[in-house]
Scaffold this active site. Structure first.
Site, PDB file in Angstrom:
ATOM      1  N   GLY A 130      -5.950  11.484  -6.590  1.00  0.00           N
ATOM      2  CA  GLY A 130      -5.181  11.763  -5.375  1.00  0.00           C
ATOM      3  C   GLY A 130      -4.271  12.965  -5.585  1.00  0.00           C
TER       4      GLY A 130
ATOM      5  NE  ARG B  69      -8.658   8.393  -4.745  1.00  0.00           N
ATOM      6  CZ  ARG B  69      -7.457   8.357  -5.319  1.00  0.00           C
ATOM      7  NH1 ARG B  69      -7.349   8.288  -6.626  1.00  0.00           N
ATOM      8  NH2 ARG B  69      -6.360   8.386  -4.576  1.00  0.00           N
TER       9      ARG B  69
ATOM     10  CG  ASP C 248      -3.572   5.356 -15.393  1.00  0.00           C
ATOM     11  OD1 ASP C 248      -2.953   6.029 -16.226  1.00  0.00           O
ATOM     12  OD2 ASP C 248      -3.144   4.299 -14.892  1.00  0.00           O
TER      13      ASP C 248
ATOM     14  CB  THR D 287       0.071   9.625 -10.129  1.00  0.00           C
ATOM     15  OG1 THR D 287       0.148   8.649  -9.089  1.00  0.00           O
ATOM     16  CG2 THR D 287       0.746   9.057 -11.351  1.00  0.00           C
TER      17      THR D 287
ATOM     18  CG  ASP E  93       0.453   5.654  -7.156  1.00  0.00           C
ATOM     19  OD1 ASP E  93       0.907   5.934  -6.039  1.00  0.00           O
ATOM     20  OD2 ASP E  93      -0.714   5.280  -7.345  1.00  0.00           O
TER      21      ASP E  93
ATOM     22  CG  ASP F 267       0.381   4.399 -11.752  1.00  0.00           C
ATOM     23  OD1 ASP F 267       0.236   5.621 -11.930  1.00  0.00           O
ATOM     24  OD2 ASP F 267      -0.477   3.682 -11.205  1.00  0.00           O
TER      25      ASP F 267
ATOM     26  CG  MET G 228       0.453   5.697  -0.055  1.00  0.00           C
ATOM     27  SD  MET G 228      -0.347   7.259  -0.408  1.00  0.00           S
ATOM     28  CE  MET G 228      -1.698   7.195   0.759  1.00  0.00           C
ATOM     29  N   GLY G 229       1.567   3.420  -3.281  1.00  0.00           N
ATOM     30  CA  GLY G 229       1.813   2.996  -4.661  1.00  0.00           C
ATOM     31  C   GLY G 229       0.819   1.906  -4.956  1.00  0.00           C
ATOM     32  NE  ARG G 230      -5.103   3.374  -7.204  1.00  0.00           N
ATOM     33  CZ  ARG G 230      -6.094   4.196  -6.870  1.00  0.00           C
ATOM     34  NH1 ARG G 230      -7.040   3.788  -6.061  1.00  0.00           N
ATOM     35  NH2 ARG G 230      -6.141   5.406  -7.376  1.00  0.00           N
TER      36      ARG G 230
ATOM     37  CD  GLU H 264      -0.964   2.002  -1.088  1.00  0.00           C
ATOM     38  OE1 GLU H 264      -1.671   2.172  -0.090  1.00  0.00           O
ATOM     39  OE2 GLU H 264      -0.992   2.748  -2.082  1.00  0.00           O
TER      40      GLU H 264
ATOM     41  NE  ARG I 205       8.030  -1.746  18.798  1.00  0.00           N
ATOM     42  CZ  ARG I 205       8.306  -2.816  19.543  1.00  0.00           C
ATOM     43  NH1 ARG I 205       8.325  -4.017  18.965  1.00  0.00           N
ATOM     44  NH2 ARG I 205       8.555  -2.687  20.834  1.00  0.00           N
TER      45      ARG I 205
ATOM     46  CG  HIS J 243      -3.155  10.106   2.795  1.00  0.00           C
ATOM     47  ND1 HIS J 243      -3.599   8.966   3.416  1.00  0.00           N
ATOM     48  CD2 HIS J 243      -3.804  10.172   1.613  1.00  0.00           C
ATOM     49  CE1 HIS J 243      -4.505   8.370   2.656  1.00  0.00           C
ATOM     50  NE2 HIS J 243      -4.652   9.078   1.552  1.00  0.00           N
TER      51      HIS J 243
ATOM     52  CD  GLN K 187       4.280   7.351   1.202  1.00  0.00           C
ATOM     53  OE1 GLN K 187       4.848   6.709   0.352  1.00  0.00           O
ATOM     54  NE2 GLN K 187       3.228   6.893   1.848  1.00  0.00           N
ATOM     55  NE  ARG K 188      -2.350  11.761  -2.106  1.00  0.00           N
ATOM     56  CZ  ARG K 188      -3.468  11.027  -1.983  1.00  0.00           C
ATOM     57  NH1 ARG K 188      -3.421   9.723  -2.185  1.00  0.00           N
ATOM     58  NH2 ARG K 188      -4.607  11.596  -1.698  1.00  0.00           N
TER      59      ARG K 188
HETATM   60  O1  F6P Z   1      -2.937   6.922  -6.532  1.00  0.00           O
HETATM   61  C1  F6P Z   1      -2.268   7.681  -5.605  1.00  0.00           C
HETATM   62  C2  F6P Z   1      -2.441   7.106  -4.229  1.00  0.00           C
HETATM   63  O2  F6P Z   1      -1.713   7.927  -3.343  1.00  0.00           O
HETATM   64  C3  F6P Z   1      -2.053   5.648  -4.067  1.00  0.00           C
HETATM   65  O3  F6P Z   1      -0.685   5.467  -3.929  1.00  0.00           O
HETATM   66  C4  F6P Z   1      -2.864   5.276  -2.850  1.00  0.00           C
HETATM   67  O4  F6P Z   1      -3.129   3.885  -2.804  1.00  0.00           O
HETATM   68  C5  F6P Z   1      -4.119   6.029  -3.056  1.00  0.00           C
HETATM   69  O5  F6P Z   1      -3.791   7.163  -3.820  1.00  0.00           O
HETATM   70  C6  F6P Z   1      -4.767   6.480  -1.761  1.00  0.00           C
HETATM   71  O6  F6P Z   1      -5.937   7.132  -2.055  1.00  0.00           O
HETATM   72  P1  F6P Z   1      -6.781   7.990  -1.041  1.00  0.00           P
HETATM   73  O7  F6P Z   1      -6.151   9.346  -0.965  1.00  0.00           O
HETATM   74  O8  F6P Z   1      -8.130   8.047  -1.658  1.00  0.00           O
HETATM   75  O9  F6P Z   1      -6.744   7.301   0.295  1.00  0.00           O
END
Ligand code: F6P
Length: 340
Positions: free
Chosen positions: A10, A71, A102, A124, A126, A128, A168-170, A220, A264, A270, A272-273
């Site tokens: 990601g 990925r 990872d 990441t 995350d 992590d 997010m945060g797997r 999440e 609500r 995304h 956040q990314r």
């Molecule tokens: O691992 C980073 C991450 O942003 C996670 O927090 C999230 O669950 C996942 O990637 C989402 O992945 P994608 O971009 O494939 O939807």
């Protein structure tokens, strides 16, 4: 030397800053840099471009990754692994910098075990990855989430509602932790803690009683038990895709059903990314990218550039790929000090 670089997994803010640092540091030592496109897919399918300092001069300002990402697991099939090695030979790559989480770093370790000269840079949102205090991407993503929570606070206060923000945060709740703590949430649900509906409802009610509204942050990855829409499939590395789980909307439904408080939810996903990296992420990514080249210069292959305290140092892949780093009891205790 000819140094290859790729970004996998990601995307997150800071990747371009890390690529830029690799390119500049390599250029200082007189090395050429070849960027592989779309993570390991670009090495498998031979998609590459050369990178010189003018190509990356302003990259530190920009989110995403100029090399693209995927990925892709290059060791999923034996024939793919052979194609990876052939591409590296064709481009006469002396050493490769793999920038990723990872999964990307596991593939880098596998390549290293097969005799190639590889170093890693962890990234990441995350946060992590084991062995590094922080990963770049996390600060930027959490800052976006805190901004979202502040906006939700205004409308929650105006309408006297409970509002749930899903972040997010797997499998690690670092972004939820930072958002709840820094944004002043009434309650925060992390994957590291068993779901406790009684506590959730108690703190929502207390928040509403005290100030007329309540804010809840939900990671999440929180396990709310079996329910509709939780089967999102798996990626090439075997990770569950969480996009169908809708933890935030489900928590909002449960709050409203149990308390009658109008609720609500908002899922920022995304958002956040993306965007420009924060100062912290720009500097961390820059230090890690430069250190990756320093590790190559020193012949320290099979290592990953990590942050330990104030220093960026190299540690073996195995150390960086221990169990993912999750939120520990000290952080959880601090977080719940501020529950409503
Ligand atoms: O691992 C980073 C991450 O942003 C996670 O927090 C999230 O669950 C996942 O990637 C989402 O992945 P994608 O971009 O494939 O939807």
């Amino acid at each position: 030397m000819r140094i290859g670089v790729l970004t996998g997994g990601g995307d997150c803010p800071g990747l371009n800053a890390a690529i830029r640092a690799v390119v500049y540091r390599a250029a200082r030592h007189g090395h050429d840099v070849i960027g592989f496109l779309d993570g390991w897919k670009g090495v498998r399918d031979d998609m590459a471009r050369s990178l010189a300092p003018p190509d990356v001069a302003d990259a530190i300002l920009r989110g995403g990754t100029m090399l693209g990402s995927s990925r892709t697991n290059p060791f999923a099939k034996p024939e793919d692994a052979e194609r990876v090695l052939a591409t590296l030979d064709r481009h006469r790559i002396d050493a490769l910098v793999a920038i990723g989480g990872d999964d990307t770093l596991s593939a880098a370790r596998e390549l290293s075990r097969r005799g190639r000269k590889v170093v890693g840079v962890p990234k990441t949102m995350d946060n992590d990855v084991a062995a590094t205090d922080w990963t770049f991407g996390f600060d930027s993503a959490s800052s976006v989430a805190v901004d979202a929570l502040e906006r939700l606070r205004d409308t929650a206060a105006s309408h006297h509602r409970a509002v749930v923000l899903e972040v997010m945060g797997r499998h690690a709740g670092w972004v939820a932790l930072a958002t709840g703590l820094a944004g002043g949430a009434d309650y925060t649900l992390l994957p590291e803690q068993p779901y406790d509906e009684a506590a959730l409802l108690q703190h929502v009610r207390a928040g509403v009683k005290r100030k007329g509204f309540a804010l809840v942050v939900v990671s999440e990855g929180v396990d709310l038990g079996p329910r509709k829409g939780s089967a999102g499939g798996k990626d090439e590395f075997g990770h569950e895709l969480l996009k169908e789980r809708e933890a935030g909307p489900e928590v909002a439904r449960r709050i409203e059903a149990a308390t009658g408080i109008e609720s609500r939810s908002a899922v920022i996903g995304h958002i956040q990314r993306g965007g420009s990296p924060t100062l912290f992420d720009r500097i961390l990514a820059t230090r890690m990218g430069a250190t990756a080249v320093d590790l190559i210069e020193a012949g320290r292959f099979g290592e990953v550039a990590v942050l330990r305290g104030a220093e960026v140092i190299g540690v073996p892949f195995d150390e960086a790929l221990r169990e993912p780093k999750v939120v520990g009891p000290g952080w959880i205790d601090l977080l719940h000090t501020f529950d409503a």
